[in-house]
Write a protein that holds these residues in place. Structure first.
Motif, PDB file in Angstrom:
ATOM      1  N   ALA A 255      -0.832   1.394  18.876  1.00 55.69           N
ATOM      2  CA  ALA A 255       0.305   0.531  18.566  1.00 55.69           C
ATOM      3  C   ALA A 255      -0.020  -0.413  17.416  1.00 55.69           C
ATOM      4  O   ALA A 255       0.817  -0.643  16.530  1.00 55.69           O
ATOM      5  CB  ALA A 255       0.716  -0.263  19.808  1.00 55.69           C
ATOM      6  N   ILE A 256      -1.232  -0.949  17.400  1.00 52.98           N
ATOM      7  CA  ILE A 256      -1.639  -1.812  16.286  1.00 52.98           C
ATOM      8  C   ILE A 256      -1.667  -1.012  14.995  1.00 52.98           C
ATOM      9  O   ILE A 256      -1.273  -1.497  13.937  1.00 52.98           O
ATOM     10  CB  ILE A 256      -3.010  -2.460  16.572  1.00 52.98           C
ATOM     11  CG1 ILE A 256      -2.882  -3.503  17.674  1.00 52.98           C
ATOM     12  CG2 ILE A 256      -3.596  -3.091  15.314  1.00 52.98           C
ATOM     13  CD1 ILE A 256      -4.208  -4.052  18.158  1.00 52.98           C
ATOM     14  N   GLY A 257      -2.106   0.233  15.058  1.00 49.93           N
ATOM     15  CA  GLY A 257      -2.137   1.091  13.878  1.00 49.93           C
ATOM     16  C   GLY A 257      -0.754   1.409  13.357  1.00 49.93           C
ATOM     17  O   GLY A 257      -0.575   1.656  12.165  1.00 49.93           O
ATOM     18  N   LEU A 258       0.227   1.400  14.236  1.00 47.33           N
ATOM     19  CA  LEU A 258       1.595   1.694  13.818  1.00 47.33           C
ATOM     20  C   LEU A 258       2.229   0.513  13.095  1.00 47.33           C
ATOM     21  O   LEU A 258       2.972   0.701  12.135  1.00 47.33           O
ATOM     22  CB  LEU A 258       2.431   2.066  15.051  1.00 47.33           C
ATOM     23  CG  LEU A 258       3.773   2.721  14.820  1.00 47.33           C
ATOM     24  CD1 LEU A 258       3.608   4.019  14.039  1.00 47.33           C
ATOM     25  CD2 LEU A 258       4.440   2.993  16.141  1.00 47.33           C
ATOM     26  N   VAL A 259       1.915  -0.700  13.517  1.00 50.30           N
ATOM     27  CA  VAL A 259       2.562  -1.879  12.928  1.00 50.30           C
ATOM     28  C   VAL A 259       1.583  -2.921  12.401  1.00 50.30           C
ATOM     29  O   VAL A 259       2.001  -3.918  11.845  1.00 50.30           O
ATOM     30  CB  VAL A 259       3.497  -2.563  13.963  1.00 50.30           C
ATOM     31  CG1 VAL A 259       4.621  -1.668  14.345  1.00 50.30           C
ATOM     32  CG2 VAL A 259       2.722  -3.029  15.182  1.00 50.30           C
TER      33      VAL A 259
ATOM     34  N   VAL B 125       1.270   6.281   7.167  1.00 52.82           N
ATOM     35  CA  VAL B 125       0.388   5.773   6.108  1.00 52.82           C
ATOM     36  C   VAL B 125       0.290   6.790   4.979  1.00 52.82           C
ATOM     37  O   VAL B 125       0.347   6.431   3.795  1.00 52.82           O
ATOM     38  CB  VAL B 125      -1.007   5.441   6.683  1.00 52.82           C
ATOM     39  CG1 VAL B 125      -2.014   5.192   5.572  1.00 52.82           C
ATOM     40  CG2 VAL B 125      -0.928   4.239   7.603  1.00 52.82           C
ATOM     41  N   LEU B 126       0.169   8.055   5.324  1.00 50.80           N
ATOM     42  CA  LEU B 126       0.109   9.109   4.309  1.00 50.80           C
ATOM     43  C   LEU B 126       1.390   9.154   3.486  1.00 50.80           C
ATOM     44  O   LEU B 126       1.341   9.277   2.251  1.00 50.80           O
ATOM     45  CB  LEU B 126      -0.149  10.461   4.963  1.00 50.80           C
ATOM     46  CG  LEU B 126      -0.223  11.658   4.032  1.00 50.80           C
ATOM     47  CD1 LEU B 126      -1.433  11.538   3.123  1.00 50.80           C
ATOM     48  CD2 LEU B 126      -0.274  12.942   4.816  1.00 50.80           C
ATOM     49  N   LEU B 127       2.531   9.013   4.139  1.00 46.47           N
ATOM     50  CA  LEU B 127       3.804   9.005   3.410  1.00 46.47           C
ATOM     51  C   LEU B 127       3.917   7.801   2.475  1.00 46.47           C
ATOM     52  O   LEU B 127       4.416   7.929   1.351  1.00 46.47           O
ATOM     53  CB  LEU B 127       4.978   9.021   4.386  1.00 46.47           C
ATOM     54  CG  LEU B 127       5.240  10.351   5.077  1.00 46.47           C
ATOM     55  CD1 LEU B 127       6.331  10.189   6.128  1.00 46.47           C
ATOM     56  CD2 LEU B 127       5.623  11.413   4.069  1.00 46.47           C
ATOM     57  N   VAL B 128       3.447   6.658   2.899  1.00 48.76           N
ATOM     58  CA  VAL B 128       3.480   5.461   2.047  1.00 48.76           C
ATOM     59  C   VAL B 128       2.579   5.663   0.833  1.00 48.76           C
ATOM     60  O   VAL B 128       2.979   5.362  -0.300  1.00 48.76           O
ATOM     61  CB  VAL B 128       3.079   4.204   2.843  1.00 48.76           C
ATOM     62  CG1 VAL B 128       2.823   3.020   1.917  1.00 48.76           C
ATOM     63  CG2 VAL B 128       4.154   3.848   3.859  1.00 48.76           C
ATOM     64  N   PHE B 129       1.372   6.170   1.046  1.00 52.49           N
ATOM     65  CA  PHE B 129       0.481   6.430  -0.084  1.00 52.49           C
ATOM     66  C   PHE B 129       1.072   7.452  -1.041  1.00 52.49           C
ATOM     67  O   PHE B 129       0.982   7.301  -2.259  1.00 52.49           O
ATOM     68  CB  PHE B 129      -0.897   6.906   0.398  1.00 52.49           C
ATOM     69  CG  PHE B 129      -1.770   5.805   0.911  1.00 52.49           C
ATOM     70  CD1 PHE B 129      -1.762   4.544   0.339  1.00 52.49           C
ATOM     71  CD2 PHE B 129      -2.632   6.023   1.971  1.00 52.49           C
ATOM     72  CE1 PHE B 129      -2.577   3.528   0.799  1.00 52.49           C
ATOM     73  CE2 PHE B 129      -3.450   5.020   2.442  1.00 52.49           C
ATOM     74  CZ  PHE B 129      -3.426   3.765   1.863  1.00 52.49           C
ATOM     75  N   LEU B 130       1.688   8.482  -0.502  1.00 54.52           N
ATOM     76  CA  LEU B 130       2.315   9.498  -1.338  1.00 54.52           C
ATOM     77  C   LEU B 130       3.470   8.901  -2.144  1.00 54.52           C
ATOM     78  O   LEU B 130       3.619   9.178  -3.339  1.00 54.52           O
ATOM     79  CB  LEU B 130       2.810  10.665  -0.475  1.00 54.52           C
ATOM     80  CG  LEU B 130       3.397  11.855  -1.198  1.00 54.52           C
ATOM     81  CD1 LEU B 130       2.352  12.515  -2.079  1.00 54.52           C
ATOM     82  CD2 LEU B 130       3.951  12.844  -0.200  1.00 54.52           C
ATOM     83  N   PHE B 131       4.271   8.069  -1.512  1.00 50.81           N
ATOM     84  CA  PHE B 131       5.385   7.418  -2.185  1.00 50.81           C
ATOM     85  C   PHE B 131       4.893   6.517  -3.317  1.00 50.81           C
ATOM     86  O   PHE B 131       5.434   6.535  -4.427  1.00 50.81           O
ATOM     87  CB  PHE B 131       6.215   6.611  -1.176  1.00 50.81           C
ATOM     88  CG  PHE B 131       7.381   5.901  -1.767  1.00 50.81           C
ATOM     89  CD1 PHE B 131       8.504   6.599  -2.186  1.00 50.81           C
ATOM     90  CD2 PHE B 131       7.374   4.517  -1.903  1.00 50.81           C
ATOM     91  CE1 PHE B 131       9.590   5.943  -2.731  1.00 50.81           C
ATOM     92  CE2 PHE B 131       8.450   3.851  -2.449  1.00 50.81           C
ATOM     93  CZ  PHE B 131       9.567   4.561  -2.871  1.00 50.81           C
ATOM     94  N   VAL B 132       3.862   5.732  -3.060  1.00 48.28           N
ATOM     95  CA  VAL B 132       3.299   4.853  -4.084  1.00 48.28           C
ATOM     96  C   VAL B 132       2.706   5.676  -5.228  1.00 48.28           C
ATOM     97  O   VAL B 132       2.888   5.343  -6.404  1.00 48.28           O
ATOM     98  CB  VAL B 132       2.241   3.904  -3.468  1.00 48.28           C
ATOM     99  CG1 VAL B 132       1.459   3.161  -4.542  1.00 48.28           C
ATOM    100  CG2 VAL B 132       2.908   2.927  -2.518  1.00 48.28           C
ATOM    101  N   PHE B 133       2.026   6.752  -4.903  1.00 44.65           N
ATOM    102  CA  PHE B 133       1.460   7.620  -5.937  1.00 44.65           C
ATOM    103  C   PHE B 133       2.548   8.215  -6.824  1.00 44.65           C
ATOM    104  O   PHE B 133       2.423   8.241  -8.052  1.00 44.65           O
ATOM    105  CB  PHE B 133       0.630   8.731  -5.289  1.00 44.65           C
ATOM    106  CG  PHE B 133       0.062   9.709  -6.270  1.00 44.65           C
ATOM    107  CD1 PHE B 133      -1.015   9.359  -7.063  1.00 44.65           C
ATOM    108  CD2 PHE B 133       0.614  10.974  -6.402  1.00 44.65           C
ATOM    109  CE1 PHE B 133      -1.544  10.261  -7.972  1.00 44.65           C
ATOM    110  CE2 PHE B 133       0.101  11.872  -7.310  1.00 44.65           C
ATOM    111  CZ  PHE B 133      -0.991  11.527  -8.103  1.00 44.65           C
ATOM    112  N   VAL B 134       3.626   8.675  -6.227  1.00 44.33           N
ATOM    113  CA  VAL B 134       4.735   9.246  -7.005  1.00 44.33           C
ATOM    114  C   VAL B 134       5.377   8.168  -7.872  1.00 44.33           C
ATOM    115  O   VAL B 134       5.718   8.413  -9.034  1.00 44.33           O
ATOM    116  CB  VAL B 134       5.772   9.912  -6.079  1.00 44.33           C
ATOM    117  CG1 VAL B 134       7.051  10.248  -6.811  1.00 44.33           C
ATOM    118  CG2 VAL B 134       5.165  11.158  -5.444  1.00 44.33           C
ATOM    119  N   LEU B 135       5.552   6.963  -7.346  1.00 44.34           N
ATOM    120  CA  LEU B 135       6.108   5.869  -8.148  1.00 44.34           C
ATOM    121  C   LEU B 135       5.229   5.548  -9.346  1.00 44.34           C
ATOM    122  O   LEU B 135       5.728   5.363 -10.455  1.00 44.34           O
ATOM    123  CB  LEU B 135       6.287   4.616  -7.292  1.00 44.34           C
ATOM    124  CG  LEU B 135       7.521   4.550  -6.412  1.00 44.34           C
ATOM    125  CD1 LEU B 135       7.516   3.248  -5.618  1.00 44.34           C
ATOM    126  CD2 LEU B 135       8.775   4.647  -7.236  1.00 44.34           C
TER     127      LEU B 135
END
Length: 103
Positions: free
Chosen positions: A34-38, A85-95
């Motif tokens: 749960a801590i890892g999620l938020v 977390v992987l999706l956020v990193f991927l989104f930042v990389f694409v940006l």
């Protein structure tokens, strides 16, 4: 008080039932997942939740403790946290890649 004599009164048999104890590693696993999620350190907490949840599932299967659902949920939530977390990193990389591209 009952008006029946003692020899006619129904008695409850003593119960030998002992409630299974909650596996403490399952509790630790769901907390970390749960801590890892938020929380702030999402990757580390999610991985700890996944590992603790997997170990807790094996312990519960061997000992019969309570908490199998909690351990399974910790593993699932831990994987969801890692995927986010992987999706956020991927989104930042694409940006970054699209903003640095020459026009």
């Amino acid at each position: 008080m009952s008006s029946e004599p003692d020899e006619y009164r129904a008695t409850q048999p003593a119960s030998d039932f002992v409630a299974p104890r909650m596996n403490p590693l399952a509790v630790v696993a769901i907390v970390f997942a749960a801590i890892g999620l938020v929380g702030l350190p999402p990757v580390i907490s999610s991985v700890v939740g996944i590992i603790c949840g997997s170990i807790a599932k094996k312990q519960i299967a061997a000992s019969g403790d309570d908490g199998m659902g909690m351990a399974k949920a910790a593993v699932l939530v831990g994987w969801i946290g890692l995927a986010l977390v992987l999706l956020v990193f991927l989104f930042v990389f694409v940006l970054i890649a699209t903003s640095a591209a020459p026009q």
